[in-house]
Every structure is written in structure tokens, then in C-alpha cells.
Design an enzyme around this catalytic site. Structure first.
Site, PDB file in Angstrom:
ATOM      1  N   TYR A  98     -18.511  36.735 -42.700  1.00 40.11           N
ATOM      2  CA  TYR A  98     -18.989  37.006 -44.057  1.00 40.11           C
ATOM      3  C   TYR A  98     -17.882  37.642 -44.891  1.00 40.11           C
ATOM      4  CZ  TYR A  98     -22.627  38.172 -47.492  1.00 40.11           C
ATOM      5  OH  TYR A  98     -23.407  38.265 -48.609  1.00 40.11           O
ATOM      6  N   HIS A 119     -23.049  30.341 -57.133  1.00 38.78           N
ATOM      7  CA  HIS A 119     -22.220  30.574 -55.951  1.00 38.78           C
ATOM      8  C   HIS A 119     -23.040  30.236 -54.714  1.00 38.78           C
ATOM      9  CE1 HIS A 119     -20.084  33.555 -53.104  1.00 38.78           C
ATOM     10  NE2 HIS A 119     -19.379  32.455 -53.162  1.00 38.78           N
ATOM     11  N   CYS A 166     -24.977  39.792 -55.120  1.00 44.01           N
ATOM     12  CA  CYS A 166     -24.581  39.363 -53.778  1.00 44.01           C
ATOM     13  C   CYS A 166     -23.069  39.332 -53.617  1.00 44.01           C
ATOM     14  CB  CYS A 166     -25.154  37.991 -53.450  1.00 44.01           C
ATOM     15  SG  CYS A 166     -26.926  38.056 -53.210  1.00 44.01           S
ATOM     16  N   HIS A 167     -22.402  38.630 -54.498  1.00 44.23           N
ATOM     17  CA  HIS A 167     -20.958  38.484 -54.329  1.00 44.23           C
ATOM     18  C   HIS A 167     -20.196  38.760 -55.615  1.00 44.23           C
ATOM     19  CE1 HIS A 167     -23.052  35.905 -51.361  1.00 44.23           C
ATOM     20  NE2 HIS A 167     -22.332  36.618 -50.552  1.00 44.23           N
ATOM     21  N   GLY A 168     -20.874  39.383 -56.595  1.00 44.32           N
ATOM     22  CA  GLY A 168     -20.178  39.901 -57.761  1.00 44.32           C
ATOM     23  C   GLY A 168     -19.766  38.898 -58.817  1.00 44.32           C
TER      24      GLY A 168
END
Lengths: 183, 424
Positions: free
Chosen positions: B296, A121, A145-147
Site C-alpha cells: 500500500y 483515483h 484516502c490518497h489526498g
């Protein structure tokens, strides 16, 4: 040759110069620009670090080690039979980035899984190498970080990552298959 | 830049000598002393001056820090610590620079929302507005590059995540990222070039600010009514009126700034950035600085990598088009009873996205991030064009003077409900 004249159907020598001059200048400018673009690419020193050798003999079944290659972590996991079976039982076609487990390991050494430990990612390092780590819903790796969840073959199963963890180019360097050279 | 006669009188023989050769004093006098300024500007209009102050602070403190900082993977972290502990007043100057970045963004957000509320992007100020959006974009790049330099864990992983945005580009993505890094991951080589660019971009901002002010002084300032200056009584000379108001606001702003510098220099940062960069361990919870959090949240709201990156960049880029997306003929939201509600909904959306950007990307947070991301874009693409067409604005004052001093002669005169301010 007469000077340029709108009624003159023939191009003059001046017309030629007016086109050829700027054309040469443009090509020259572009060529001069290239070194300034290219200098940003990895230099000879970075390229020289492009391979690394690892001794796998001390690694026990179920253990994982992390080595550094080109500044990135490489995950090497000695998979248990259960982990291999889990990776093989799922139909590759149903995955986000379809790839069979057999295509991600070397023949005769299916227990060894070698991966670039960088989430596809946005480049974080997934958890799952240490004993106490969260390994995600599929028993492989989990990127905090983003799963993104990766399975025991390092394939993306859930989350925003578009691709499986990369398998770097590597080869076993001895017949006993206890040493590998990555890169 | 010449809408008014120059009233500049050289005060000395030297000044006269210069005026005949390089009339820079005449230009400054015309643009910053007797420049006609709407008489009804409120304190939201002081943020332009405040932002100029912020840029100056960042430039001066940054140039000083560059005298002590070492842009190398081995030494960067320690050199920042040395600045804080050993360099004379290094603690102060470093705090000013780090807090200054946050204050700069705080001021720019007030400035942008002021422009959105009072319709400062509408004709004839489109170019002025677009240059402003460009300044904001370069500010974001500069802040990101600067945040990399202390070479803590957040620096390193922030740099990794942000440069990886470009890996979402189809086909050439990974080549571009390798090119940006100068290696196969973020290394000291990357740090070095980021340092070089971090030093360059503020001067690009300064150049854009000159164009921004130039464009501002061609169109003249907008004001809370959105009605242009028509007669001399609508305006006051910039100095002393606007200048004094700006200076007072700047004083208040400087107090807030100083409070952070002296009492909470690390409050706006992350503790993780006091751990030196480690390429083998990602911190469990990566978040950007507060001023990037809404973007973000948008990035993480989208379940696809390319989609998230595209939407995040689009969230900034869309600002450049508001001059044409907003179909209302009235500038100021003060006279737009329907749009006003949507405006505040948009403000809440941005704050909510900021909150959600700081939370982990899971469960209910993702759900709400998606709702607010939808509204963020709907505000520009649906609300701005549609509300502008169907809304009946409130009657506008005939002039700035009338708005300030009451109707006077105009009292009781029927004012058409349908707004067409240009025709009055």
C-alpha cells in the site's frame, strides 16, 4: 482417394477433418465460455436502476446535496458566484485533465454542478459536501484516502487522481430548471 | 520423487494388500518418514510445516463459518455478529479464522525471508520458488476477498479501492471493474461472488502446496550452508528428526496464535470494520490489513494512478525472477559478507514501508515512502545482479557434516577463496 502419404502433394480428406474438427471444437468452446464471462456483468435489476429524478427547489445557494444513483453518490452543489468565478478564472489548459467549467455545466444553469461523487483515483468518496468538511486547497472536494484535491468545478488539481470528477448524463425536466433526471 | 530406495515394509496383511493396489502409504513413508533431510536445518526451516498447519486451520474454521455466514448485503454484517454472540463457540472459531489470516501471513513472511537469506530460490529450486510466489499471490487474493465478507466499512471500502486498481488499465479499465462488481459500484452482488471465490481459492492454494512440496522433494531441502547433501552423513531421516523439531516449533507458534485468539482477537483488525458498510461515507483513514501495508505504501508513493498500481503489482511479481536476478554462485547469505548488509537493509526497507503504509499519504511520509520504494526495487534490479558479480564470498564448508562437526580431516587444508561450490 488414397490414405495420407508424405509424398502426396494433395491434402487428404483426413487432413481436412483433422483441422476442421479441432477448429469447430475451439469455436464451440469459446462460445460456451461466453455466458460464464457475461454472467458477471450487471444484471437486468442493476440496469433497471439506471436513472433517478431529483427536485432541486429546496436547495439554497451555497448548499450541497448528495443523492444516490446506480449505488453511487451524486454530488449536486448550488454554487455561489465566488465559486463559479474561481472555477472560470483558471486556464483550462493548465489543468491535469483540461476541461473548461462551461463544459461541465448546463447552459443557463451554471450555478448547478452535478458530479458523480467518486474519486477517479481508487473510488473513495471525497469530502466537501457537508458544512464542516475539509474542501481541499481549491475549495471543492478533498479525497481523504490518497489526498486528491478537486476544485469548485470538480476538476482534479492536485494528487494522484488522473481525471476530473465525472459529470453524469443528466437533463432538466421542467422549464423552471428545478428538476433534473440523472441517467 | 525417487532419489532414495524405499524402505517401506507393509506391517500387516491389509497394508500389503493396499500396497499392491494403491501404494499411497509407501509414497507417504518415502516422502515424509525416511526422506533424507539436511542434518543442519535451523528453526527457520520449521515454517513450511507451520504454514501447512495455518492452511488447515483456515480451511477447517472457514468451512464451519460458512455454515453460519450469510453472503448478502443486508444480512452479512449481522450474521457475523450472530456468529460472535449466538453460535456455540462461534466467537472462538471466528477469532481463529480472523487471527489465522494474520498468523498465516506472519509465517509466510518468515518463510519468504528465510528463502531469500539462504538462497533457496537458486538452481535447482527455481520452479519450487516460483510456485511459492504463486501461492503467496493466491493467498493475498484470498485474504482480500475474505476481508470483504464481514461487510463493515473497511470491508466495503477496501473492496472498492482494490477493485479500482483495475480501472487503471488503459481503455478497458472501467469495463473490467463493472464486470468485477456486477454493477456500477460494490454491492451485494459483489459480496456474493467474492464469497464464492473466497471459498474456492483455498483449494487452489492446497493444490499449489502439493506442487510446492513435490518440487521441494525433487530438489531436496536447502539448508543454512547452501551446500547440497553429498553423503549419507549429511542427512537424517525426516522422521523423527525434522518432524519432532517441526512439532516443537509448531507448539511455540500455536501459543502465539492462541494468545491472539483468546486475549487480543481484534488487535490485528480495525475498529472501523465494526461499523456496517455505508456506500455513501468513506472512512477518513483507509488502511489495509497489516500484511498488505508495504504494498500500500508503494502504491501511494507514486504520484500517478497507473504508475502506482503497476509498481505495486511489480513489487510482488519481481519475487518470481530472483533466481535469475541474483548472480552469485554462492547460495547462502551466511557466506556473503557484502550481500548480507544489503539483505538486512532490504528487511528494514520492507518494515519501513509497512510503517509508512499505515500513515497518512502526506508530507514527510510520502518522501520516505519514495526513498524506500526506490530501494525495494533497487535491491532486486541493482544489488542482486551487481553484488553477486563483484563480491568475494567466504570459503564454504566442504559438506554439511563438516559445517556441523568441524573441519576434522579437512582442517588446515587450503580452501579456495573464490567460491565455486558446484565444482567441489
Amino acid at each position: 482417394m488414397s490414405s495420407h502419404d508424405d509424398n502426396n502433394p494433395h491434402a487428404s480428406r483426413r487432413d481436412f477433418l483433422a483441422i476442421a474438427g479441432p477448429a469447430f471444437a475451439a469455436v464451440g468452446g469459446a462460445i460456451t465460455l461466453w455466458p460464464f464471462v457475461s454472467q458477471m456483468n450487471p444484471d437486468a435489476g442493476a440496469l433497471a436502476l439506471s436513472s433517478t429524478e431529483v427536485d432541486l427547489a429546496p436547495v439554497k445557494e451555497g448548499q450541497a446535496i448528495t443523492v444516490q444513483w446506480r449505488g453511487k453518490p451524486v454530488f449536486i452543489r448550488y454554487r455561489t458566484k465566488k465559486e463559479i468565478d474561481e472555477a472560470r478564472s483558471v486556464a483550462a489548459r493548465s489543468l491535469p485533465d483540461p476541461q473548461a467549467d462551461a463544459d461541465r455545466t448546463k447552459k443557463g444553469a451554471e450555478q448547478w454542478l452535478v458530479l458523480v461523487g467518486v474519486c477517479t483515483h481508487l473510488g473513495c468518496i471525497p469530502k466537501g459536501q457537508s458544512v464542516g468538511d475539509v474542501k481541499g486547497d481549491y475549495g471543492g472536494w478533498f479525497c481523504p484516502c490518497h489526498g486528491s484535491h478537486y476544485d469548485t468545478s470538480g476538476r482534479i488539481r492536485q494528487g494522484p487522481a488522473p481525471k476530473n470528477l465525472e459529470v453524469p448524463q443528466y437533463a432538466f425536466t421542467n422549464d423552471a430548471k428545478t428538476k433534473i433526471k440523472i441517467g | 520423487m525417487d532419489q532414495h530406495e524405499s524402505t517401506y515394509k507393509p506391517g500387516s496383511r491389509t497394508a500389503k494388500w493396499w500396497d499392491e493396489r494403491l501404494p499411497v502409504m509407501r509414497m507417504m513413508h518415502g516422502q515424509f518418514v525416511d526422506f533424507p533431510t539436511p542434518r543442519n536445518l535451523n528453526y527457520f526451516w520449521t515454517f513450511g510445516g507451520i504454514l501447512t498447519f495455518c492452511l488447515a486451520i483456515q480451511l477447517v474454521s472457514g468451512i464451519v463459518l460458512a455454515m453460519h455466514y450469510i453472503p448478502s448485503a443486508d444480512l452479512a454484517f449481522d450474521s457475523v455478529e450472530r456468529i460472535r454472540r449466538d453460535v456455540n463457540y462461534g466467537w472462538l472459531i471466528r477469532s481463529m479464522h480472523a487471527v489465522g489470516a494474520s498468523m498465516f501471513f506472519f509465517a509466510v513472511y518468515v518463510h519468504i525471508f528465510r528463502g531469500l537469506y539462504y538462497g533457496s530460490y537458486k538452481a535447482p529450486r527455481e520452479v519450487l520458488w516460483i510456485i511459492g510466489v504463486l501461492i503467496y499471490l493466491v493467498m493475498m487474493a484470498t485474504a482480500f476477498l475474505g476481508y470483504t465478507l464481514p461487510w463493515g466499512q473497511m470491508s466495503f471500502w477496501g473492496a472498492t479501492v482494490i477493485t479500482n486498481f483495475f480501472s487503471a488499465i488503459p481503455l478497458v479499465g472501467s469495463t473490467v471493474v463493472t464486470w468485477l462488481w456486477g454493477g456500477y459500484s460494490v454491492t451485494g452482488t459483489t459480496l456474493n461472488r467474492f464469497y464464492s471465490l473466497h471459498y474456492l481459492l483455498p483449494f487452489v492454494i492446497a493444490g499449489l502446496v502439493v506442487l510446492h512440496i513435490w518440487a521441494l522433494h525433487v530438489a531436496g531441502q536447502n539448508n543454512p550452508t547452501g551446500v547440497e547433501i553429498k553423503t549419507k552423513s549429511d542427512s537424517v531421516p525426516m522422521s523423527p528428526f525434522a518432524v519432532m523439531k517441526d512439532l516443537f516449533a509448531l507448539g511455540v507458534f500455536a501459543m502465539l496464535f492462541a494468545w491472539f485468539v483468546f486475549y487480543a482477537p481484534d488487535y490485528l483488525g480495525h475498529a472501523d470494520n465494526y461499523v456496517e458498510a455505508n456506500p455513501l461515507v468513506t472512512p477518513p483513514h483507509i488502511v489495509p490489513e497489516w500484511y498488505f501495508l508495504p504494498f500500500y505504501a508503494i502504491l501511494r508513493a507514486v504520484p500517478s494512478k497507473l504508475g502506482g498500481v503497476v509498481l505495486m503489482f511489480a513489487a510482488v511479481a519481481i519475487l518470481a525472477f530472483v533466481s535469475w536476478l541474483d548472480t552469485s554462485r554462492v547460495r547462502s547469505t551466511k557466506y556473503r559478507p557484502v550481500y548480507r548488509w544489503f539483505f538486512w537493509l532490504f528487511v528494514i526497507t520492507c518494515l519501513a514501508l509497512g510503517y509508512l503504509g499505515a500513515k497518512p499519504a502526506e508530507g514527510v511520509y510520502v518522501f520516505w515512502a519514495r526513498i524506500f520504494t526506490f530501494y525495494y526495487f533497487a535491491h532486486f534490479l541493482l544489488v542482486m545482479p551487481i553484488v553477486g558479480l563483484i563480491e568475494t564470498p567466504k570459503p564454504l564448508p566442504r559438506s554439511i557434516t563438516e559445517a556441523v562437526l568441524g573441519k576434522g580431516a579437512g582442517a588446515g587444508s587450503p580452501v579456495a577463496a573464490a567460491a565455486s561450490p558446484e565444482k567441489r
